[in-house]
Design a protein around this motif. Sequence first.
Motif, PDB file in Angstrom:
ATOM      1  N   GLU A  10       0.954  -1.222   0.055  1.00 11.65           N
ATOM      2  CA  GLU A  10       0.004  -0.070  -0.024  1.00 11.65           C
ATOM      3  C   GLU A  10       1.044   1.352  -0.141  1.00 11.65           C
ATOM      4  N   GLU A  11       2.001   1.446   0.903  1.00 12.77           N
ATOM      5  CA  GLU A  11       2.857   2.369   0.779  1.00 12.77           C
ATOM      6  C   GLU A  11       3.475   2.610  -0.513  1.00 12.77           C
ATOM      7  N   LEU A  12       3.898   1.719  -1.219  1.00  9.87           N
ATOM      8  CA  LEU A  12       4.617   1.796  -2.507  1.00  9.87           C
ATOM      9  C   LEU A  12       3.655   2.221  -3.368  1.00  9.87           C
ATOM     10  N   ARG A  13       2.267   1.890  -3.392  1.00  9.16           N
ATOM     11  CA  ARG A  13       1.245   2.164  -4.396  1.00  9.16           C
ATOM     12  C   ARG A  13       1.144   3.581  -4.274  1.00  9.16           C
ATOM     13  N   GLU A  14       1.138   4.007  -3.104  1.00  4.57           N
ATOM     14  CA  GLU A  14       0.609   5.476  -2.932  1.00  4.57           C
ATOM     15  C   GLU A  14       1.886   6.505  -3.678  1.00  4.57           C
ATOM     16  N   ARG A  15       3.143   5.797  -3.227  1.00  3.88           N
ATOM     17  CA  ARG A  15       4.211   6.504  -3.784  1.00  3.88           C
ATOM     18  C   ARG A  15       4.372   6.499  -5.168  1.00  3.88           C
ATOM     19  N   LEU A  16       4.028   5.388  -5.666  1.00  3.05           N
ATOM     20  CA  LEU A  16       4.139   5.137  -7.210  1.00  3.05           C
ATOM     21  C   LEU A  16       3.085   5.965  -8.002  1.00  3.05           C
ATOM     22  N   HIS A  17       1.720   6.011  -7.159  1.00  2.00           N
ATOM     23  CA  HIS A  17       0.920   6.729  -8.014  1.00  2.00           C
ATOM     24  C   HIS A  17       1.068   8.330  -8.015  1.00  2.00           C
ATOM     25  N   ALA A  18       1.811   8.816  -6.820  1.00  2.00           N
ATOM     26  CA  ALA A  18       2.246  10.020  -6.838  1.00  2.00           C
ATOM     27  C   ALA A  18       3.321  10.501  -7.715  1.00  2.00           C
ATOM     28  N   PHE A  19       4.223   9.397  -7.959  1.00  2.00           N
ATOM     29  CA  PHE A  19       5.230   9.722  -8.757  1.00  2.00           C
ATOM     30  C   PHE A  19       4.712   9.622 -10.217  1.00  2.00           C
ATOM     31  N   GLU A  21       1.650  10.785 -11.249  1.00  2.00           N
ATOM     32  CA  GLU A  21       1.088  11.878 -11.365  1.00  2.00           C
ATOM     33  C   GLU A  21       2.051  13.307 -11.732  1.00  2.00           C
ATOM     34  N   GLU A  22       3.007  13.186 -10.807  1.00  2.00           N
ATOM     35  CA  GLU A  22       3.827  14.474 -10.967  1.00  2.00           C
ATOM     36  C   GLU A  22       4.897  14.445 -11.704  1.00  2.00           C
ATOM     37  N   PRO A  26       3.433  13.907 -17.044  1.00  2.00           N
ATOM     38  CA  PRO A  26       3.825  15.078 -17.685  1.00  2.00           C
ATOM     39  C   PRO A  26       4.837  14.989 -18.670  1.00  2.00           C
ATOM     40  N   ALA A  27       5.814  13.916 -18.266  1.00  2.00           N
ATOM     41  CA  ALA A  27       6.711  13.533 -19.142  1.00  2.00           C
ATOM     42  C   ALA A  27       6.605  12.800 -20.681  1.00  2.00           C
ATOM     43  N   GLU A  28       5.405  12.359 -20.806  1.00  2.00           N
ATOM     44  CA  GLU A  28       5.202  11.736 -21.841  1.00  2.00           C
ATOM     45  C   GLU A  28       4.939  12.790 -23.191  1.00  2.00           C
ATOM     46  N   ALA A  29       4.662  14.004 -23.168  1.00  2.00           N
ATOM     47  CA  ALA A  29       4.759  14.909 -24.091  1.00  2.00           C
ATOM     48  C   ALA A  29       6.189  15.360 -24.092  1.00  2.00           C
ATOM     49  N   VAL A  30       6.843  15.617 -23.211  1.00  2.00           N
ATOM     50  CA  VAL A  30       8.250  16.046 -22.999  1.00  2.00           C
ATOM     51  C   VAL A  30       9.135  15.028 -23.775  1.00  2.00           C
ATOM     52  N   ALA A  31       8.952  13.862 -23.634  1.00  2.00           N
ATOM     53  CA  ALA A  31       9.833  12.878 -24.294  1.00  2.00           C
ATOM     54  C   ALA A  31       9.591  12.948 -25.761  1.00  2.00           C
ATOM     55  N   ALA A  32       8.257  13.008 -26.468  1.00  2.00           N
ATOM     56  CA  ALA A  32       7.967  12.966 -27.702  1.00  2.00           C
ATOM     57  C   ALA A  32       8.669  14.184 -28.134  1.00  2.00           C
ATOM     58  N   ARG A  88       0.216   2.061 -16.903  1.00  2.00           N
ATOM     59  CA  ARG A  88      -0.663   3.081 -17.465  1.00  2.00           C
ATOM     60  C   ARG A  88       0.263   3.668 -18.115  1.00  2.00           C
ATOM     61  N   SER A  89       1.603   3.857 -18.301  1.00  2.00           N
ATOM     62  CA  SER A  89       2.178   4.753 -19.263  1.00  2.00           C
ATOM     63  C   SER A  89       3.450   3.728 -19.663  1.00  2.00           C
ATOM     64  N   PRO A  90       3.133   2.811 -20.181  1.00  2.00           N
ATOM     65  CA  PRO A  90       4.072   1.486 -20.409  1.00  2.00           C
ATOM     66  C   PRO A  90       5.316   1.698 -21.053  1.00  2.00           C
ATOM     67  N   HIS A  91       5.381   2.794 -21.801  1.00  2.00           N
ATOM     68  CA  HIS A  91       6.564   3.283 -22.599  1.00  2.00           C
ATOM     69  C   HIS A  91       7.544   4.239 -21.788  1.00  2.00           C
ATOM     70  N   LEU A  92       7.195   4.915 -20.604  1.00  2.00           N
ATOM     71  CA  LEU A  92       8.014   5.755 -19.754  1.00  2.00           C
ATOM     72  C   LEU A  92       8.136   4.898 -18.354  1.00  2.00           C
ATOM     73  N   ALA A  93       7.114   4.691 -17.623  1.00  2.00           N
ATOM     74  CA  ALA A  93       7.180   4.134 -16.423  1.00  2.00           C
ATOM     75  C   ALA A  93       8.095   2.959 -16.023  1.00  2.00           C
ATOM     76  N   PRO A  94       7.945   1.963 -16.925  1.00  2.00           N
ATOM     77  CA  PRO A  94       8.944   0.907 -16.681  1.00  2.00           C
ATOM     78  C   PRO A  94      10.369   1.225 -16.694  1.00  2.00           C
ATOM     79  N   MET A  95      10.661   2.018 -17.678  1.00  2.00           N
ATOM     80  CA  MET A  95      12.007   2.322 -18.116  1.00  2.00           C
ATOM     81  C   MET A  95      12.579   3.234 -16.783  1.00  2.00           C
ATOM     82  N   ALA A  96      11.500   4.334 -16.355  1.00  2.00           N
ATOM     83  CA  ALA A  96      11.980   5.179 -15.331  1.00  2.00           C
ATOM     84  C   ALA A  96      12.210   4.346 -13.954  1.00  2.00           C
TER      85      ALA A  96
END
Length: 409
Positions: A10-19, A21-22, A26-32, A88-96
Amino acid sequence: MDFAFDSRTEELRERLHAFMEEYVYPAEAVAAEQRARLASPWDTPAVFGELKAEARRQGLWNLFFPGERYGAGLTNLQYAPLAEITGRSPHLAPMATNCAAPDTGNMELLAQFADEEQRKRWLEPLLDGEIRSAFAMTEPDVASSDATNFETRIERSAGGDEYVVTGRKWYISGAMNPDCKIFIVMGKTDPDGADPRRQQSMILVPRDTPGVEVRRAMTVYGYADHDHGGHAEVVFHGARVPAANLIGEEGSGFAIAQARLGPGRIHHCMRLIGMAERAIELMCERASGRTAFGRELASQGVVQNWIADARVTVEQLRLLVLKTAWLMDTVGNRGAHTEIQAIKIATPRAVVGILDQAVQLHGAGGVSQDFPLAELWAAARTLRLADGPDEVHQRSLAHRELRKHAGRA
C-alpha cells in the motif's frame, strides 16, 4: 479470504501513484518533443534520465526483483499492483523505475544462471540502469514458438576457447537503443542431438563484437517503439566470443528460456491491466465531454455497456493475475504453470478488446497521436504473440486438462 494489500504494498502504491502524477504523465509529451530534436531517434531523451534519477531517489527502483540482494525484495504478489500502475504509461514508467522488459527478464536470468564474473560484468550495470540489454531468441525463417526449430548456431571453435555465433534474429526488443550493450543469444550447440530440448544453449554476445550487425529496425503496426529501444533485426556473421560467455552449460538453453519467460509473462499481464485501467479512464472522460445527435455519449446505452463490461473484465483479470502471483510465490513457477498460461491467454486478448472500444469511442482521435490509445492497442495486440502465441499456450493448457481426465471416458 483476505484480498487486502499488505502495508508495504500500500505504501509503495501511494508513492508510485504520486510519482506517476507528478513526473511520468507530464513527461509523456516532453519525451516526444525531445526525441524530435535528437540527432538519432534511437538516442534517449534527457527526460528519461531525470525520471530514473527521481525514481531511484524515491526508492522506486528494481521493484520487480524478488530477492533483496539485487532488488526491492518484493514478492510477485506485492509487485503485481505496482506493475499495474506502471502499465498505465508503458513506454515511460517501466524504464523510469528500471522495470522494463527485456531487461527485467535478462536480469533475472543472469542472477539465476550466470556465473559471478558474468554477473559482475553485465548484471551489475543493468541493475544500476547504466546499460540496456536484449534477448535474441525469435527468428524470421522458422516458427520460433517451437524452440527446436532455431537455425542459429553456437559452435565451439577448433581451439575450444571460443564460440562462433552464426544466425539471423528479428524483433529483438531494445536492440536499436545505443545503450543496449549485450545480447543474450539462444541458438543450437548440438543441432543433431537426440533430445530436441537439449540442443539449445545461451551465450552472451557484446554488441561491439565483430560480426554483429544490427541490420534494421522492425516496426510494430507501424510504430517504431523508440522509447522502448525499438525492435531490431540482428545478424550474427560468425561472431566470436570467449567460451566463458556461455550461460550455464551446453544444452541448458531451453530450460533457461522457460525459467525466464514465466515471470516475464506475468509482468506483461500486470502491465496490461494498467493499460486497460487507463483506457477505461479515457473512455469515461471522453463520454462525459462529448455530444452526438443531441445527447452526451455517456448517456448512450452502448457506451455504458462498453464501460461496464470493461470494468467487469478488468476485475476478473486482476483476480486471476493476483492468484497466479500468489501461486508463484508459494508453490513456484512450475506449480503455477497452468495459471501463468491462463493469464497469458486471457489478458492480452481481453485488453485488446477494451482498447479497441476505447479507440471507437474516441473516433478519429482514437487512431491519432493525440491520445495514447492507438499505441497502447498495438502494444497489447503484440503481446498475443510475444512470449508464445495464444495457440501454443492453449495447446499446452488443453493437454494438461486432458491428462487430468485421462481414463475416465
